[in-house]
Scaffold this motif. Structure first.
Motif, PDB file in Angstrom:
ATOM      1  N   ASN A 174       0.855  -1.181   0.000  1.00  0.00           N
ATOM      2  CA  ASN A 174       0.000   0.000   0.000  1.00  0.00           C
ATOM      3  C   ASN A 174       0.895   1.236   0.000  1.00  0.00           C
ATOM      4  O   ASN A 174       1.463   1.617   1.018  1.00  0.00           O
ATOM      5  N   LEU A 175       1.030   1.875  -1.153  1.00  0.00           N
ATOM      6  CA  LEU A 175       1.895   3.049  -1.305  1.00  0.00           C
ATOM      7  C   LEU A 175       1.107   4.352  -1.253  1.00  0.00           C
ATOM      8  O   LEU A 175       1.682   5.422  -1.478  1.00  0.00           O
ATOM      9  N   CYS A 176      -0.169   4.276  -0.952  1.00  0.00           N
ATOM     10  CA  CYS A 176      -0.993   5.490  -0.878  1.00  0.00           C
ATOM     11  C   CYS A 176      -0.454   6.408   0.219  1.00  0.00           C
ATOM     12  O   CYS A 176      -0.223   5.979   1.352  1.00  0.00           O
ATOM     13  N   GLY A 177      -0.264   7.655  -0.133  1.00  0.00           N
ATOM     14  CA  GLY A 177       0.236   8.627   0.828  1.00  0.00           C
ATOM     15  C   GLY A 177       1.727   8.547   1.091  1.00  0.00           C
ATOM     16  O   GLY A 177       2.274   9.375   1.823  1.00  0.00           O
ATOM     17  N   LYS A 178       2.408   7.568   0.510  1.00  0.00           N
ATOM     18  CA  LYS A 178       3.838   7.397   0.717  1.00  0.00           C
ATOM     19  C   LYS A 178       4.661   7.910  -0.457  1.00  0.00           C
ATOM     20  O   LYS A 178       5.888   7.920  -0.393  1.00  0.00           O
ATOM     21  N   THR A 179       3.994   8.280  -1.506  1.00  0.00           N
ATOM     22  CA  THR A 179       4.683   8.750  -2.708  1.00  0.00           C
ATOM     23  C   THR A 179       4.077  10.067  -3.169  1.00  0.00           C
ATOM     24  O   THR A 179       2.917  10.367  -2.888  1.00  0.00           O
ATOM     25  N   GLN A 180       4.871  10.835  -3.895  1.00  0.00           N
ATOM     26  CA  GLN A 180       4.393  12.053  -4.527  1.00  0.00           C
ATOM     27  C   GLN A 180       3.854  11.718  -5.920  1.00  0.00           C
ATOM     28  O   GLN A 180       4.084  10.628  -6.450  1.00  0.00           O
ATOM     29  N   LEU A 181       3.167  12.678  -6.522  1.00  0.00           N
ATOM     30  CA  LEU A 181       2.619  12.457  -7.857  1.00  0.00           C
ATOM     31  C   LEU A 181       3.717  12.128  -8.857  1.00  0.00           C
ATOM     32  O   LEU A 181       3.557  11.261  -9.719  1.00  0.00           O
ATOM     33  N   VAL A 182       4.860  12.804  -8.731  1.00  0.00           N
ATOM     34  CA  VAL A 182       5.971  12.529  -9.638  1.00  0.00           C
ATOM     35  C   VAL A 182       6.470  11.093  -9.478  1.00  0.00           C
ATOM     36  O   VAL A 182       6.908  10.451 -10.447  1.00  0.00           O
ATOM     37  N   ASP A 183       6.397  10.557  -8.250  1.00  0.00           N
ATOM     38  CA  ASP A 183       6.796   9.174  -8.012  1.00  0.00           C
ATOM     39  C   ASP A 183       5.810   8.199  -8.676  1.00  0.00           C
ATOM     40  O   ASP A 183       6.211   7.155  -9.193  1.00  0.00           O
ATOM     41  N   ALA A 184       4.535   8.556  -8.622  1.00  0.00           N
ATOM     42  CA  ALA A 184       3.525   7.700  -9.249  1.00  0.00           C
ATOM     43  C   ALA A 184       3.773   7.569 -10.748  1.00  0.00           C
ATOM     44  O   ALA A 184       3.557   6.493 -11.327  1.00  0.00           O
ATOM     45  N   ILE A 185       4.249   8.636 -11.373  1.00  0.00           N
ATOM     46  CA  ILE A 185       4.578   8.561 -12.801  1.00  0.00           C
ATOM     47  C   ILE A 185       5.624   7.481 -13.045  1.00  0.00           C
ATOM     48  O   ILE A 185       5.472   6.622 -13.930  1.00  0.00           O
ATOM     49  N   ASP A 186       6.692   7.491 -12.251  1.00  0.00           N
ATOM     50  CA  ASP A 186       7.792   6.554 -12.463  1.00  0.00           C
ATOM     51  C   ASP A 186       7.421   5.129 -12.057  1.00  0.00           C
ATOM     52  O   ASP A 186       7.845   4.163 -12.698  1.00  0.00           O
ATOM     53  N   LEU A 187       6.622   4.972 -11.011  1.00  0.00           N
ATOM     54  CA  LEU A 187       6.185   3.633 -10.609  1.00  0.00           C
ATOM     55  C   LEU A 187       5.234   3.043 -11.647  1.00  0.00           C
ATOM     56  O   LEU A 187       5.323   1.852 -11.975  1.00  0.00           O
ATOM     57  N   LEU A 188       4.343   3.848 -12.157  1.00  0.00           N
ATOM     58  CA  LEU A 188       3.423   3.338 -13.172  1.00  0.00           C
ATOM     59  C   LEU A 188       4.165   2.925 -14.438  1.00  0.00           C
ATOM     60  O   LEU A 188       3.792   1.961 -15.110  1.00  0.00           O
ATOM     61  N   ALA A 189       5.232   3.637 -14.750  1.00  0.00           N
ATOM     62  CA  ALA A 189       6.035   3.263 -15.916  1.00  0.00           C
ATOM     63  C   ALA A 189       6.729   1.924 -15.707  1.00  0.00           C
ATOM     64  O   ALA A 189       7.027   1.209 -16.681  1.00  0.00           O
ATOM     65  N   ALA A 190       7.005   1.564 -14.449  1.00  0.00           N
ATOM     66  CA  ALA A 190       7.677   0.303 -14.141  1.00  0.00           C
ATOM     67  C   ALA A 190       6.714  -0.873 -14.063  1.00  0.00           C
ATOM     68  O   ALA A 190       7.131  -2.030 -14.130  1.00  0.00           O
ATOM     69  N   ALA A 191       5.422  -0.590 -13.904  1.00  0.00           N
ATOM     70  CA  ALA A 191       4.430  -1.653 -13.752  1.00  0.00           C
ATOM     71  C   ALA A 191       4.138  -2.330 -15.084  1.00  0.00           C
ATOM     72  O   ALA A 191       4.176  -1.689 -16.141  1.00  0.00           O
TER      73      ALA A 191
END
Length: 336
Positions: free
Chosen positions: A238-255
């Motif tokens: 559960n990464l909700c609230g643990k990442t910034q929006l910019v981090d979500a961009i990079d994590l989604l690219a890795a998924a």
């Protein structure tokens, strides 16, 4: 070479879709300079758009008039000498900054009596411009050109591989397991949220098939994320609230996959090239589809949907409750 000042939208998904407009402008004028005004949260997204020179933060809250703030910002931009402003929102206040910046050409749709603020007002033909992205791109196309716009380039956000690697390390993510990102949030309202129990069941099934599951969202989604990963073990995060929006961009690219309600992060996933499974209930993929060919849409198309309501007017939300995890599992297995 023309200089553009663009007033961007106030939602994550809409800001991503607005990149199709920025791309269209550069296709017409490769030397164009594009600056984009948006809320503070939007700066990380705008910074990942290669077509944009500068993200300009509008320091007002969502829905706030902030006339003095807008006047000061507009006056501070007069020295830029923009050639054209494009105002994507239809509100009166959204057209104030280009007016105070004295941009000579100010384009936008009719709305809220903006006769003085805009000097090129276009009628919004909702039947012809039946998608948000078409409405955005149309404002950047000369009215004498084919209507609606024929070329709708997909958004493409750049990815920071260094930040991506750091996120794997800081959140103890397993680089040997393919990842499925799940976005269960629905800020618009519960009529857009697939049941958490369905997300939980789907996550459990995917983990047994060799995936790891990441729940992405903001601080408001923490409790929902905990419900989804409960008792699922070390491969559920559960990464909700643990990442910034910019981090979500990079994590989604890795998924490998992204499974999402009709949300802003769904559009981010599409813009980084990840396979998107979009879940629609009260809204419609005909109006706000993920702008990618790499997608699967899940929609039961019940007689009562789409209703575009925040909560189900019939108090059953069957459009989402009756969409079972098995349907998505079967779709994923077809791709393997």
């Amino acid at each position: 070479m023309a200089k553009y000042l663009i007033v961007g939208p106030s939602w994550v998904g809409d800001m991503v879709m607005a990149q199709s407009l920025f791309k269209t402008i550069q296709l017409q004028d490769p030397e164009a300079i594009i600056d984009v005004i948006g809320p503070a949260w939007s700066s990380p997204i705008i910074a990942r758009m290669a077509e944009v020179r500068r993200a300009i933060t509008l320091k007002t809250g969502h829905g706030e008039w902030g006339i003095s703030t807008r006047r000061k910002l507009g006056q501070s931009l007069q020295s830029e000498q923009y050639d054209e402003a494009i105002v994507l929102p239809r509100s009166w206040k959204s057209a104030l900054v280009p007016f105070f910046a004295k941009v000579p050409k100010r384009v936008g749709y009719h709305g809220e009596q903006r006769y003085i603020l805009l000097n090129e007002r276009r009628k919004l033909d909702k039947k012809t411009l039946n998608q948000t992205v078409k409405r955005f791109v149309s404002l950047g196309v000369n009215k004498s050109i084919a209507y609606p716009p024929q070329n709708l380039p997909d958004p493409v956000l750049t990815v920071d591989k260094g930040n991506q690697a750091a996120l794997y390390q800081s959140h103890s993510l397993d680089s040997s397991r393919p990842a499925v990102a799940m976005m269960a949030g629905a800020e618009y309202g519960p009529a857009k949220q697939w049941p958490l129990a369905h997300f939980h069941e789907l996550a459990e099934r995917l983990i047994t098939q060799g995936y790891q599951v990441w729940i992405l969202g903001g601080p408001k989604d923490i409790n929902d994320g905990n419900v989804i990963i409960k008792d699922l073990g070390q491969h559920a995060h559960n990464l909700c609230g643990k990442t910034q929006l910019v981090d979500a961009i990079d994590l989604l690219a890795a998924a490998k996959l992204a499974i999402s309600n009709d949300s802003g992060l769904m559009h981010v996933a599409a813009a980084v090239g990840t396979k998107v499974h979009g879940i629609y209930g009260s809204t419609s993929e005909a109006f706000t589809p993920p702008l990618t060919m790499n997608k699967v849409i899940h929609n039961l198309h019940l007689e009562c949907s789409p209703c575009f309501k925040r909560t189900c007017p019939l108090e059953h939300t069957n459009c989402l409750n009756q969409l079972k995890p098995e349907q998505i599992i079967q779709s994923i297995q077809l791709d393997r």
